[in-house]
Motif scaffolding. Structure first.
Motif, PDB file in Angstrom:
ATOM      1  N   ILE A  28       0.832  -1.201   0.000  1.00  0.00           N
ATOM      2  CA  ILE A  28       0.000   0.000   0.000  1.00  0.00           C
ATOM      3  C   ILE A  28       0.865   1.247   0.000  1.00  0.00           C
ATOM      4  CG2 ILE A  28      -1.662   1.315   1.353  1.00  0.00           C
ATOM      5  CD1 ILE A  28      -3.004  -1.229   2.046  1.00  0.00           C
ATOM      6  N   PHE A  29       1.961   1.188   0.746  1.00  0.00           N
ATOM      7  CA  PHE A  29       2.837   2.355   0.730  1.00  0.00           C
ATOM      8  C   PHE A  29       3.322   2.620  -0.685  1.00  0.00           C
ATOM      9  CE2 PHE A  29       6.654   4.795   0.983  1.00  0.00           C
ATOM     10  CZ  PHE A  29       6.312   5.762   1.916  1.00  0.00           C
ATOM     11  N   GLY A  30       3.633   1.520  -1.390  1.00  0.00           N
ATOM     12  CA  GLY A  30       4.146   1.668  -2.743  1.00  0.00           C
ATOM     13  C   GLY A  30       3.202   2.430  -3.645  1.00  0.00           C
ATOM     14  N   VAL A  31       1.921   2.105  -3.616  1.00  0.00           N
ATOM     15  CA  VAL A  31       1.031   2.761  -4.571  1.00  0.00           C
ATOM     16  C   VAL A  31       0.441   4.069  -4.091  1.00  0.00           C
ATOM     17  CG1 VAL A  31       0.400   0.685  -5.828  1.00  0.00           C
ATOM     18  CG2 VAL A  31      -0.947   1.377  -3.861  1.00  0.00           C
ATOM     19  N   MET A  32       0.337   4.274  -2.777  1.00  0.00           N
ATOM     20  CA  MET A  32      -0.242   5.568  -2.404  1.00  0.00           C
ATOM     21  C   MET A  32       0.428   6.280  -1.243  1.00  0.00           C
ATOM     22  SD  MET A  32      -4.144   4.747  -1.162  1.00  0.00           S
ATOM     23  CE  MET A  32      -4.557   6.371  -0.555  1.00  0.00           C
ATOM     24  N   ARG A  33       1.668   5.904  -0.936  1.00  0.00           N
ATOM     25  CA  ARG A  33       2.440   6.600   0.106  1.00  0.00           C
ATOM     26  C   ARG A  33       1.686   6.649   1.436  1.00  0.00           C
ATOM     27  NH1 ARG A  33       5.946   5.309  -2.279  1.00  0.00           N
ATOM     28  NH2 ARG A  33       7.062   6.341  -3.910  1.00  0.00           N
ATOM     29  N   LEU A  34       0.864   5.633   1.663  1.00  0.00           N
ATOM     30  CA  LEU A  34       0.106   5.590   2.918  1.00  0.00           C
ATOM     31  C   LEU A  34       0.734   4.565   3.841  1.00  0.00           C
ATOM     32  CD1 LEU A  34      -2.401   5.702   4.861  1.00  0.00           C
ATOM     33  CD2 LEU A  34      -3.457   4.043   3.351  1.00  0.00           C
ATOM     34  N   GLU A 181       6.519   2.665  -8.686  1.00  0.00           N
ATOM     35  CA  GLU A 181       7.724   3.375  -9.114  1.00  0.00           C
ATOM     36  C   GLU A 181       7.453   4.881  -9.221  1.00  0.00           C
ATOM     37  OE1 GLU A 181      11.716   2.968 -10.046  1.00  0.00           O
ATOM     38  OE2 GLU A 181      10.342   1.359  -9.577  1.00  0.00           O
ATOM     39  N   ASN A 182       6.435   5.220  -9.936  1.00  0.00           N
ATOM     40  CA  ASN A 182       6.119   6.633 -10.116  1.00  0.00           C
ATOM     41  C   ASN A 182       4.639   6.747 -10.454  1.00  0.00           C
ATOM     42  OD1 ASN A 182       5.758   9.271 -10.939  1.00  0.00           O
ATOM     43  ND2 ASN A 182       7.799   9.386 -11.867  1.00  0.00           N
ATOM     44  N   PHE A 183       3.863   7.074  -9.448  1.00  0.00           N
ATOM     45  CA  PHE A 183       2.422   6.982  -9.584  1.00  0.00           C
ATOM     46  C   PHE A 183       1.882   7.943 -10.638  1.00  0.00           C
ATOM     47  CE2 PHE A 183      -2.003   7.417  -8.305  1.00  0.00           C
ATOM     48  CZ  PHE A 183      -2.340   6.078  -8.223  1.00  0.00           C
ATOM     49  N   THR A 184       2.331   9.188 -10.610  1.00  0.00           N
ATOM     50  CA  THR A 184       1.816  10.181 -11.549  1.00  0.00           C
ATOM     51  C   THR A 184       2.132   9.783 -12.982  1.00  0.00           C
ATOM     52  OG1 THR A 184       2.792  11.602  -9.884  1.00  0.00           O
ATOM     53  CG2 THR A 184       1.552  12.665 -11.635  1.00  0.00           C
ATOM     54  N   MET A 185       3.382   9.367 -13.155  1.00  0.00           N
ATOM     55  CA  MET A 185       3.795   8.975 -14.498  1.00  0.00           C
ATOM     56  C   MET A 185       2.966   7.795 -14.983  1.00  0.00           C
ATOM     57  SD  MET A 185       5.723   9.563 -16.997  1.00  0.00           S
ATOM     58  CE  MET A 185       7.176  10.534 -16.561  1.00  0.00           C
ATOM     59  N   ALA A 186       2.789   6.795 -14.112  1.00  0.00           N
ATOM     60  CA  ALA A 186       2.037   5.603 -14.491  1.00  0.00           C
ATOM     61  C   ALA A 186       0.625   5.995 -14.910  1.00  0.00           C
ATOM     62  CB  ALA A 186       1.999   4.616 -13.330  1.00  0.00           C
ATOM     63  N   LYS A 298      14.460   3.133  -6.603  1.00  0.00           N
ATOM     64  CA  LYS A 298      14.911   4.309  -7.361  1.00  0.00           C
ATOM     65  C   LYS A 298      14.074   5.533  -7.037  1.00  0.00           C
ATOM     66  CE  LYS A 298      16.410   1.672 -11.391  1.00  0.00           C
ATOM     67  NZ  LYS A 298      15.406   0.621 -11.537  1.00  0.00           N
ATOM     68  N   SER A 299      12.756   5.274  -6.816  1.00  0.00           N
ATOM     69  CA  SER A 299      11.857   6.407  -6.606  1.00  0.00           C
ATOM     70  C   SER A 299      12.142   7.148  -5.312  1.00  0.00           C
ATOM     71  CB  SER A 299      10.423   5.904  -6.600  1.00  0.00           C
ATOM     72  OG  SER A 299      10.283   4.914  -5.604  1.00  0.00           O
ATOM     73  N   ALA A 300      12.846   6.495  -4.369  1.00  0.00           N
ATOM     74  CA  ALA A 300      13.014   7.121  -3.059  1.00  0.00           C
ATOM     75  C   ALA A 300      14.230   8.034  -3.004  1.00  0.00           C
ATOM     76  CB  ALA A 300      13.118   6.050  -1.976  1.00  0.00           C
ATOM     77  N   LYS A 301      15.021   8.003  -4.069  1.00  0.00           N
ATOM     78  CA  LYS A 301      16.237   8.816  -4.036  1.00  0.00           C
ATOM     79  C   LYS A 301      15.878  10.293  -3.941  1.00  0.00           C
ATOM     80  CE  LYS A 301      19.910   6.527  -6.272  1.00  0.00           C
ATOM     81  NZ  LYS A 301      20.106   5.935  -7.563  1.00  0.00           N
ATOM     82  N   GLN A 302      16.453  10.960  -2.962  1.00  0.00           N
ATOM     83  CA  GLN A 302      16.175  12.391  -2.874  1.00  0.00           C
ATOM     84  C   GLN A 302      17.048  13.109  -3.871  1.00  0.00           C
ATOM     85  OE1 GLN A 302      16.389  13.966   1.040  1.00  0.00           O
ATOM     86  NE2 GLN A 302      14.368  13.187   1.516  1.00  0.00           N
ATOM     87  N   ARG A 303      16.455  14.117  -4.458  1.00  0.00           N
ATOM     88  CA  ARG A 303      17.202  14.802  -5.493  1.00  0.00           C
ATOM     89  C   ARG A 303      18.140  15.850  -4.925  1.00  0.00           C
ATOM     90  NH1 ARG A 303      13.115  12.578  -8.146  1.00  0.00           N
ATOM     91  NH2 ARG A 303      11.596  13.687  -6.916  1.00  0.00           N
TER      92      ARG A 303
END
Lengths: 304, 398, 342
Positions: A28-34, A181-186, A298-303
């Protein structure tokens, strides 16, 4: 040698429980950061679904009397159903709010489920005898291991393999991994958000139900607070593993199970009550060492 | 959301509270106040003992009351919360309680008991089993209706030594609560007094542990298996522990505290045998005292269910001894009643003799019935009183 | 300096209004003169202190901390160590150092000492933990809470392990709690308009920009962490004096989540939210409890079943968050003319 084998099995069976719990939270965290704090209460709910509501001390076993081939799907369905329901009624309205708000909402939901169970069943723990013949020991390489431990480990591994297959080989799985990986992009690329999220909740609920079944067979007890401890460890495992990384969550679940078991074996009696203190110190050390978890997605890397 | 809006709300609340507190006691009745849990976790433990107390109160009222006055009951819910407990204590005192009855557990009962103590009222713990539930942890007006947890551990050790010929003991402690530790403290005190008895190993676990596999592995790898396992634990974790111990093929007798009494959980461990529990009275219909069985029937008539465990009984004992002390003091004045309670020496009650002194407001010795569970059927097989009382100094130092 | 003065004049309304609100509540308790009601108000004041303490760190840094109730625990035990009569201490907690065993300090020394102790420990933990951010920091603070809880639940000679520590002098007068609450709100306000508070909020909203403008984020976080631990420790000490008994499990997950919920429902980034969230939720809880006891409306007595209160408060929290995801007050603060942006 057999003693070491015994410890390995003890560690694996505890680790399997934690890993299954962690997977439910990580999905669940993966798909909605909850961070879903209601997960533990979902487990408790699944357990109580086997009983008829009553505040008497003695449990009135209801669904729990079904034969295994009916009971297992029933409990899995209860877990999935409750989980999907909480998504539809509650979490759907929290898309795009900040994680803290969602987390508190999930905590409040768990609170509601817990007190609902308390009203129906009272706080007194109830006993259920589920498949007690699974407690009989079997001999493996000279060590006498309770059959249930073996089944727990095998079930956990089977679930992990099946889930991996599902995520890697089916369209749903692909969508879900893309969403993680990237919800918005998906979403822009045509992944149907609601469907993926619902599916994640259903899977997570089923995992909660699986943990509930194992727990109840092992302990013979239905207790309102029974999911809480596993959920906390699972939560920690998810973070140590690397939030959003499913293999990471599983690995960290097994790791914590192993550390706790080994501590119990090697610590001298006076220090044994402090076992969990050592485990939590290890958690802090791990986070300092790898703030983004052991397996950083990869998605968790802070920029920055 | 303005300030005034909120103040208005506050006023509304306070108005309601005011009307609730106006009911002050007058002199033609005696008030017993229950500051116990009517909701939350402790409710399941407070309610049964409170029901038993009500039965005794009812009996007294039907027989003409206490000092010729009827006993009236007032209640306040602690919500199984300590801060709420303090409030509940203050609330029943406001309503004129002469006796403040507080939650079963010391931790949850003490805030209300402390409130009673500072108001100079007598407080009684429904069934707390720590030495602190009394003079040591509240003050000179506080009592407990049950028997100390260490007495249970000591009883089981001495009984198993004499009747089961146990010499090699194993000690498995669940570090979750003081109650668990209390049982093991009593066991520790008794063990050196038993000639040739020794501890062959010990371990700890936590009530919430999902699995105690590692602890079981330790027992199984002992060079010699124990004659008896002293299991200091309580619900719900204890059921899981017993189930796992038996599943691992360990058949040694398991000795327990009273916390495991009751048949409601036995279905979790089918055909459980060689399992021993100390109880103050039997809920299984085979108490040597016929009046206990009659009480059980009465309890069922009033509440609709059989007593679920022996923790029903202390509630009855509590009102019994307090009412006797009030009769003897001819007053409800706290100091006079305390003086009468402290004179009690082996005062007979339905559930064994009770003694109080100016040193201890609890039982550091007591008669216990021993219940054996054999093939899943519990029954009374024996009766045991420890050979000497556990010294107060030892209890306090723990 | 002139800048500071202008911030002060623009924002001073907030603490003044909150102070007036608290004064009104205290006067209400005085007016009622009922023991249980007085205790209810004391309880609300302690909650306000704890939630303001949380606000100082969480609100300004944006990092959710699950660990702060650990400092409450440290504070509660510290004041217990200092204020319990020596004979009782020697019996129950023989492992304490000699000078503590002999000490018999009054309530008003115990509470500040507890706050300082909590701040000191926070400094050591913070040195390590403040390097982390986001959810890793949250979990690390949770591990810290669990660590403190485990140690206090098992250190027999010094904390009495899981057994209740008794003999703490009880204070049922509302004034010390009232004054402490005002102090907590003042500290919360002072920090939020301080250089460090402004820098930390800048870093919360725009980490990159703030770091580029020379804000040393771990250092500012550490400051907030220590100051908030000071408030939490003091709150814990006051809790100990209001109830008279402490056990480690009082200061664990239950209190953590209730306090966090009150902060988030009120509005995480706002001091007014912290105070108003507590007052509002506490009021709702009290009203529901009245209904559990039964409320006479005309001839009929309205009663809700026991246990409904907890369910209802959960549902109310969810609904508030659905309607206002940023909390009731959001990111604003109360001013003379309604709300302004914080």
């Amino acid at each position: 040698m057999t003693e070491i084998l015994q410890v390995v099995f003890d560690a694996l069976s505890l680790g399997s429980l934690y890993a299954l719990g962690a997977l439910g939270i990580a999905l669940i965290f993966g798909v909605m950061r909850l961070v879903n704090f209601a997960h533990g209460d979902t487990m408790a709910f699944c357990v109580f679904a086997m009983l008829w509501p009553s505040v008497d001390a003695a449990a009135i076993v209801f669904a729990g009397n079904l034969p295994a081939w009916l009971l297992i799907p029933f409990i899995l369905a209860v877990g999935a159903g409750l989980s999907v329901l909480s998504e539809i009624i509650v979490f759907r309205r929290f898309r795009n709010t900040n994680p803290a708000t969602m987390m508190i909402a999930s905590f409040a939901l768990g609170f509601v489920i817990r007190y609902f169970l308390l009203m129906l069943y009272s706080s007194r723990p109830k006993s259920i005898d589920l498949w007690s013949n699974l407690g009989l020991p079997v001999e493996i390489l000279g060590a006498r291991i309770p059959l249930l431990q073996v089944i727990t480990i095998v079930t956990a591994i089977a679930i992990l393999i099946a889930l991996t297959f599902f995520l890697k080989r089916t369209r749903f799985g692909l969508e879900m991994r893309a969403a993680a990986e990237n919800f918005t992009m998906a979403r822009m690329l045509g992944v149907r958000a609601n469907r993926v999220i619902m599916l994640a909740f259903a899977l997570s609920g089923m995992l909660a139900a699986a943990v509930a079944l194992i727990l109840v067979t092992q302990t013979g007890t239905a207790d309102i607070q029974m999911g809480g401890n596993i959920m906390l460890i699972a939560f920690i495992a998810t973070v140590i593993g690397g939030l959003g990384s499913l293999p990471g969550a599983v690995f960290a679940g097994f790791l914590i199970g192993a550390i706790a078991t080994v501590m119990q074996v090697v610590l001298p009696p006076e220090a044994r009550p402090f076992r969990d203190a050592f485990v939590y110190a290890a958690v802090i050390a791990t986070l300092i060492w790898r703030p983004n978890g052991i397996f950083m997605p990869k998605s968790a890397k802070q920029r920055v | 959301m303005t300030l005034w809006h909120k103040l208005g709300m506050g006023m509304a609340v306070s108005g309601l509270v005011l009307s609730a507190t106006l009911a002050h006691a007058d002199d033609d009745k005696i008030v017993v106040g229950f500051a116990t849990a009517a909701s939350g976790f402790m409710q399941a433990y407070d309610k049964p003992a409170q029901d038993a107390a009500m039965i005794k109160i009812d009996e007294i009222n039907k027989a003409g009351g206490l000092l010729g006055k009827q006993i009236e009951v007032v209640t306040a819910d602690t919500k199984t919360d300590r801060a709420e407990g303090a409030k509940a204590g203050l609330e029943v005192i406001d309503k004129g309680a002469d006796l403040v009855v507080v939650s079963c557990d010391y931790d949850f009962g003490s805030p209300a008991a402390l409130a009673a103590e500072s108001a100079g009222k007598i407080s009684f713990f429904l069934c707390a089993e720590s030495i602190k539930a009394g003079i040591q942890g509240v003050g000179p007006h506080s009592f407990s209706a049950s028997v100390l947890a260490p007495v249970q551990g000591a009883t089981m050790a001495e009984w198993a030594y004499n009747k089961k010929n146990a010499r090699k003991f194993y000690r498995l402690l669940d570090t979750w609560t003081e109650y668990n530790k209390g049982i093991c403290d009593g066991f520790d005190w008794m063990l050196p007094r038993l000639k040739d008895a020794k501890l062959v190993g010990e371990d700890t676990f936590k009530n919430e542990d999902a699995s105690i596999a590692a602890q079981i592995t330790r027992i199984k790898s002992l060079p010699e298996q124990p004659d008896a396992i002293m299991l200091c634990s309580m619900m719900p974790g204890v059921v899981s522990a017993i189930k796992q111990i038996r599943a691992a093929g360990i058949t040694a007798p398991i000795l327990n505290g009273s916390g495991v009494d009751g048949s409601y959980w036995l279905s979790a461990v089918p055909d459980l045998s060689n399992f021993f529990t100390p109880v103050q009275g039997s809920i299984y219909g085979d108490d040597p005292n016929k009046d206990v069985t009659a009480f059980n029937a009465k309890y069922k008539e009033v509440t609709g269910a059989d007593p679920s465990s022996q923790y029903v009984y202390p509630g009855y004992v509590m009102i019994d001894v307090w009412a006797k002390a009030v009769e003897r003091a001819k007053s409800t004045d706290a100091d006079a009643v305390v003086a009468e309670l402290e004179k009690m020496k082996d005062e007979p009650t339905l559930f064994g003799p009770r003694s109080f002194s100016s040193e201890i407001h609890h039982q550091n010795r007591g008669r216990y019935l021993i219940v054996e569970t054999d093939k899943g059927k519990p029954r009374v097989i024996d009766e045991w009183t420890i050979s000497e009382a556990i010294p107060v100094d030892y209890l306090v130092s723990k | 300096m002139a800048e500071r003065a202008s911030i002060l004049s623009r924002t001073i309304a907030t603490p003044v209004i909150l102070g007036l609100l608290l004064t009104a509540i205290a006067l209400l308790a005085l007016l009622m003169g009922s023991g249980p009601f007085n205790q209810t108000i004391i309880d609300i004041f302690i909650r306000v202190i704890l939630v303001v303490g949380l606000y100082i760190f969480i609100g300004n840094s944006g990092v959710i901390s699950f660990g702060h109730i650990g400092f409450t625990c440290l504070g509660a035990y510290m004041t217990a160590w200092l204020t319990i009569p020596p004979p009782m201490k020697k019996m129950a907690l023989p492992g304490l150092p000699g000078f503590v065993l002999e000490a018999k300090l009054p309530f008003w020394v115990g509470v500040p000492a507890a706050a300082i102790f909590a701040a000191l420990i926070a400094f050591f933990f913070g040195k390590i933990l403040m390097r982390l951010s986001g959810i890793a920091a949250s979990i690390a603070t949770f591990a810290m809470l669990a660590l403190i809880n485990q140690i206090y639940s098992n250190w027999e000679d010094v904390t009495g392990a899981t057994s209740s520590v008794v003999g703490i002098p009880i204070n049922r007068s509302i004034w010390p709690y009232f004054v402490a609450t005002l102090v907590a709100v003042a500290i919360g306000y002072a920090y939020s308009i301080s250089r460090s508070g402004l820098a930390l909020r800048a870093a919360r909203d725009e980490a990159t920009a703030a770091a580029a403008s020379g804000v040393d984020i771990p250092k500012e976080r550490l400051r907030a962490f220590v100051i908030s631990a000071f408030v939490m420790g003091g709150g814990g000490a006051l809790y100990a004096h209001s109830v008279g008994v402490v056990t480690p499990d009082t200061f664990y997950l239950g209190l953590t989540f209730i306090s966090l919920s009150m902060l988030v429902v009120g509005g995480m980034g706002s001091l007014s939210g912290a105070v108003i969230g507590v007052v509002l939720l506490s009021t709702i809880i009290q009203i529901l409890r009245l209904f559990e006891k039964g409320v006479a409306l005309g001839d009929t007595v309205l009663t809700i079943p026991n246990g409904v209160q907890e369910i209802a408060i959960g549902v109310i929290m969810i609904v508030i968050l659905m309607r206002r995801p940023a909390g009731l007050i959001g990111n604003r603060e109360v001013g003379w003319k309604g709300f302004r942006k914080a």
